[in-house]
Design a protein around this motif. Structure first.
Motif, short mmCIF file in Angstrom:
data_model
loop_
_atom_site.label_atom_id
_atom_site.label_comp_id
_atom_site.label_asym_id
_atom_site.label_seq_id
_atom_site.Cartn_x
_atom_site.Cartn_y
_atom_site.Cartn_z
N MET A 130 0.81 -1.22 0.00
CA MET A 130 0.00 0.00 0.00
C MET A 130 0.85 1.27 0.00
N GLY A 131 2.18 1.11 0.11
CA GLY A 131 3.08 2.26 0.02
C GLY A 131 3.54 2.53 -1.40
N SER A 132 3.13 1.68 -2.34
CA SER A 132 3.57 1.84 -3.73
C SER A 132 2.96 3.10 -4.36
N GLN A 133 3.80 3.85 -5.09
CA GLN A 133 3.30 5.02 -5.84
C GLN A 133 2.66 4.56 -7.14
N GLU A 134 3.24 3.48 -7.72
CA GLU A 134 2.80 3.04 -9.04
C GLU A 134 1.44 2.37 -8.96
N ARG A 135 1.21 1.60 -7.88
CA ARG A 135 -0.09 0.98 -7.69
C ARG A 135 -0.83 1.78 -6.62
N ALA A 136 -1.70 2.67 -7.05
CA ALA A 136 -2.38 3.58 -6.12
C ALA A 136 -3.88 3.52 -6.35
N PRO A 137 -4.55 2.51 -5.78
CA PRO A 137 -5.97 2.32 -6.05
C PRO A 137 -6.90 3.22 -5.24
N GLY A 138 -6.36 4.05 -4.33
CA GLY A 138 -7.19 4.96 -3.55
C GLY A 138 -7.52 4.42 -2.17
#
Ligand code: NDP
Length: 221
Positions: A130-138
């Protein structure tokens, strides 16, 4: 080998502590509770990672001792059920950043002299996918922002600590059945801890700054 694990009285941290003790290491667990579980071969120290005074006390207590592996595991996820229109109060931002980001920095700063005494010192930071910038689902804005911040911290520290011979890795432990992950999560603490231990073993100065999953895959930044 002496690993030190923060937030080790329950969840993933507790399982790591038990496994390192079973493997014949001399693990130190930190806790902010007065009655952590008794585990043979485990030494407990008191630490609220967000409390600078307790960090100073820990530093004094461990003066002259060697820590081979520092696992920054303590974390909070308080905004799971917050909603955008009226939720995410400022006090919650402050509390979670104090633990998930400042707490990690303070722990590393406190224990640097102990790590410098080790032959091949390592720091493992438990972030999250959940800290990923690339995977940011909200959603979960505070948790996501804090885990992104600690990923950034780890990658920058990796550069600065390379010359001191200290390797730094950042990890997603899996979606794990703990108080935080909930009972419907994908894996148990035993699987998460076994995978993480293998990743910590594999961490070197060549791979310093990595962001990996518990089962050995590079995670998108
Ligand atoms: P738990 O909620 O089960 O345990 C959290 C631990 O952190 C507890 O020991 C808690 O202590 C401690 N802690 C919290 N705040 C502080 C603080 N200020 N000072 C010292 N200790 C503190 O969480 P998990 O075991 O599931 O999570 C461990 C790590 O893995 C966390 O960093 C989490 O963000 C991360 N993670 C977990 C996932 C999961 O699915 N479970 C997924 C991705 C990442 P106390 O008992 O005193 O509250």
């Amino acid at each position: 080998m002496t690993p030190l694990i923060t937030g080790a009285n329950r969840g993933i941290g507790l399982r790591l502590l038990q496994d390192y003790a079973k493997a014949g290491c001399s693990p130190i667990g930190t806790t902010r509770t007065d009655d952590p579980p008794h585990i043979a071969g485990v030494r407990w120290e008191y630490l609220d990672v967000a409390d600078p005074g307790q960090q100073r006390d820990l530093g004094r207590k461990l003066e002259g001792e060697t820590v081979d592996l520092l696992i920054c595991n303590a974390g909070q996820y308080l905004d799971k059920h917050e909603t955008l229109p009226s939720g995410y109060p400022p006090a919650m931002w402050a509390e979670m950043f104090a633990t998930n980001v400042t707490g990690v920095f303070l722990t590393i700063q406190t224990l640097l002299p102990n790590l410098e005494r080790a032959a091949a010192p390592k720091i493992a930071i438990i972030s999250s996918m959940m800290g990923s910038q690339e995977r940011a689902p909200g959603g979960s804005y505070i948790y996501r922002a804090s885990k992104a911040a600690v990923l950034n911290l780890g990658r920058n520290l990796a550069q600065d600590l390379k010359s001191a011979g200290i390797a730094v890795g950042v990890y997603h432990p899996g979606w794990v059945r703990t108080d935080m992950g909930g009972q419907h999560a994908q894996i148990g603490v035993e699987e998460a801890a076994a995978g993480l231990r293998a990743r910590f073993d594999a961490l070197t100065l060549e791979t310093t700054g990595c962001f990996e999953t518990w089962d050995g895959h590079p995670h998108p930044y």
